[in-house]
Design a protein around this motif. Structure first.
Motif, PDB file in Angstrom:
ATOM      1  N   TYR A 218       5.870 -13.262 -54.704  1.00  0.00           N
ATOM      2  CA  TYR A 218       4.460 -13.172 -55.073  1.00  0.00           C
ATOM      3  C   TYR A 218       4.176 -11.928 -55.904  1.00  0.00           C
TER       4      TYR A 218
ATOM      5  N   HIS B  13       5.843 -13.738 -42.861  1.00  0.00           N
ATOM      6  CA  HIS B  13       5.382 -14.226 -44.161  1.00  0.00           C
ATOM      7  C   HIS B  13       6.231 -13.563 -45.246  1.00  0.00           C
TER       8      HIS B  13
ATOM      9  N   ILE C 156       2.351 -25.064 -47.792  1.00  0.00           N
ATOM     10  CA  ILE C 156       2.103 -23.681 -47.393  1.00  0.00           C
ATOM     11  C   ILE C 156       2.689 -23.463 -46.006  1.00  0.00           C
TER      12      ILE C 156
ATOM     13  N   VAL D   8      -7.580 -14.919 -51.623  1.00  0.00           N
ATOM     14  CA  VAL D   8      -6.672 -15.691 -50.772  1.00  0.00           C
ATOM     15  C   VAL D   8      -6.445 -17.076 -51.375  1.00  0.00           C
TER      16      VAL D   8
ATOM     17  N   GLU E  49      -7.972 -22.163 -47.963  1.00  0.00           N
ATOM     18  CA  GLU E  49      -7.100 -22.913 -48.872  1.00  0.00           C
ATOM     19  C   GLU E  49      -7.522 -24.382 -48.945  1.00  0.00           C
TER      20      GLU E  49
ATOM     21  N   HIS F  22      -3.977 -13.067 -46.046  1.00  0.00           N
ATOM     22  CA  HIS F  22      -5.070 -13.349 -45.125  1.00  0.00           C
ATOM     23  C   HIS F  22      -6.249 -12.422 -45.404  1.00  0.00           C
TER      24      HIS F  22
ATOM     25  N   ARG G 214       1.576 -16.464 -46.709  1.00  0.00           N
ATOM     26  CA  ARG G 214       0.263 -16.442 -47.369  1.00  0.00           C
ATOM     27  C   ARG G 214      -0.412 -15.107 -47.071  1.00  0.00           C
TER      28      ARG G 214
ATOM     29  N   SER H 126       1.215 -10.882 -49.036  1.00  0.00           N
ATOM     30  CA  SER H 126       1.032 -10.714 -47.599  1.00  0.00           C
ATOM     31  C   SER H 126       1.849  -9.537 -47.072  1.00  0.00           C
TER      32      SER H 126
ATOM     33  N   ASN I 196       0.150 -23.881 -40.145  1.00  0.00           N
ATOM     34  CA  ASN I 196      -0.218 -22.597 -39.561  1.00  0.00           C
ATOM     35  C   ASN I 196       0.237 -22.522 -38.112  1.00  0.00           C
TER      36      ASN I 196
ATOM     37  N   SER J 151      -6.322 -18.571 -40.739  1.00  0.00           N
ATOM     38  CA  SER J 151      -5.939 -18.950 -42.106  1.00  0.00           C
ATOM     39  C   SER J 151      -6.357 -20.390 -42.380  1.00  0.00           C
TER      40      SER J 151
ATOM     41  N   MET K 257       4.957 -22.389 -50.537  1.00  0.00           N
ATOM     42  CA  MET K 257       4.454 -21.026 -50.413  1.00  0.00           C
ATOM     43  C   MET K 257       5.012 -20.489 -49.104  1.00  0.00           C
TER      44      MET K 257
END
Length: 295
Positions: free
Chosen positions: A60, A74, A40, A106, A234, A96, A94, A69, A125, A230, A91
């Motif tokens: 997505y 992103h 990710i 999410v 996940e 949020h 992402r 997103s 992140n 974030s 990914m």
């Protein structure tokens, strides 16, 4: 799985196991790749996709049920291909909670990837540095997390539990894989990254506002080293369904701790730091992937 499942009152409902399986089946029809590793890419870190070979990009918005997103940095797509000669799926961006996406939504991509066949997940992140020994541009291996938002009920597992994914009360004491943490240190040393490679505790706050000075001081007292908006949803979901997890935070700004400081956190700084450190992150992740057996 339809783009949105709603009940008779118009309320959006969580996907069932069958819905998740249908989305995984959709992805299998788009590519012959069957990666065991997913990565990710967080704010400003989407450039990792640039070194993936034989890429297949799936936005997505085209994937049934996937949250999309709206945040700069992103891209919002799945990238299937080869990294260090091994099959992976990235990914690239992402969704949020602060975008208005329910926390359970999410986490939908994690369950889809698990049903797809992914066994190991790297989460990355951009984060604000709480630890005063950290500098902007440092890379932190996540050893643990504090789900601050979870204290107020923000947890993707709230609600009915689906036993086919995992237990009602999953342990989080082993959320981050120690072998992968050790591998990151070894690879980082080989790449000459010792001066910027750190290890520490990450905290999750919903955002989108950056933290107040008092909040940053509280996080420091709690033993937090870096904070962001974030990753924890996940990770919780991935561990619930038995996936192995490794996490990296890029320290993109230093959290303001003093009232007389003129500095302010901003998203532009986050993206700029991501660009400057992109090559080091790419080298670290790609060499780790090359060193992992069984993927």
């Amino acid at each position: 799985m339809s783009a949105t499942n709603r009940n008779e009152n118009g309320v959006e409902e969580r996907p069932t196991r069958k819905d998740i399986e249908e989305t995984a089946s959709f992805l299998k029809k788009q590519t012959s790749d069957r990666p065991k590793l997913a990565i990710i890419c967080g704010s400003g870190l989407g450039g990792l996709a640039d070194i993936v070979e034989d890429r297949i990009n799936i936005p997505y918005k085209d994937v049934p049920g996937f949250p999309v997103s709206t945040v700069a940095g992103h891209t919002g797509q799945l990238v299937f291909g080869k990294l260090s000669g091994k099959s992976v799926v990235l990914m690239q961006g992402r969704a949020h909670v602060y975008e208005g996406v329910p926390i359970w939504k999410v986490a939908i991509p994690i369950r889809v990837l698990q049903v797809f066949g992914v066994k190991t997940i790297f989460v990355t992140n951009a984060a604000g540095g709480i630890n005063r020994d950290f500098s902007v541009g440092d890379i932190m291996v996540i050893s643990d997390h504090v789900n601050i938002a979870g204290f107020a009920g923000a947890n993707p597992l709230v609600g009915l539990n689906d036993d086919s994914f995992g237990p009602r009360f999953p342990a989080m004491s082993d959320a981050y894989d120690p072998d992968l943490m050790q591998l990151a240190k070894k690879v980082g040393h080989e790449l000459g990254l010792d001066s910027i490679l750190r290890q520490g505790v990450y905290s999750f706050l919903v955002g989108p506002s950056f933290e107040t000075i008092a909040e940053c001081r509280l996080l420091k007292t709690l033993g937090v080293d870096a904070t962001g908006m974030s990753t924890v949803p996940e990770v919780v979901t991935a561990r619930h369904c038995g996936m192995r997890v490794f996490g990296l935070s890029l320290i993109t700004n230093k959290c303001v701790m003093e009232y007389n400081m003129r500095e302010k956190a901003n998203h532009e700084e986050v993206l700029e730091t991501g660009k400057k450190r992109a090559k080091d992150l790419q080298n670290l992740v790609s060499k780790m992937v090359a060193s992992i057996d069984g993927i």
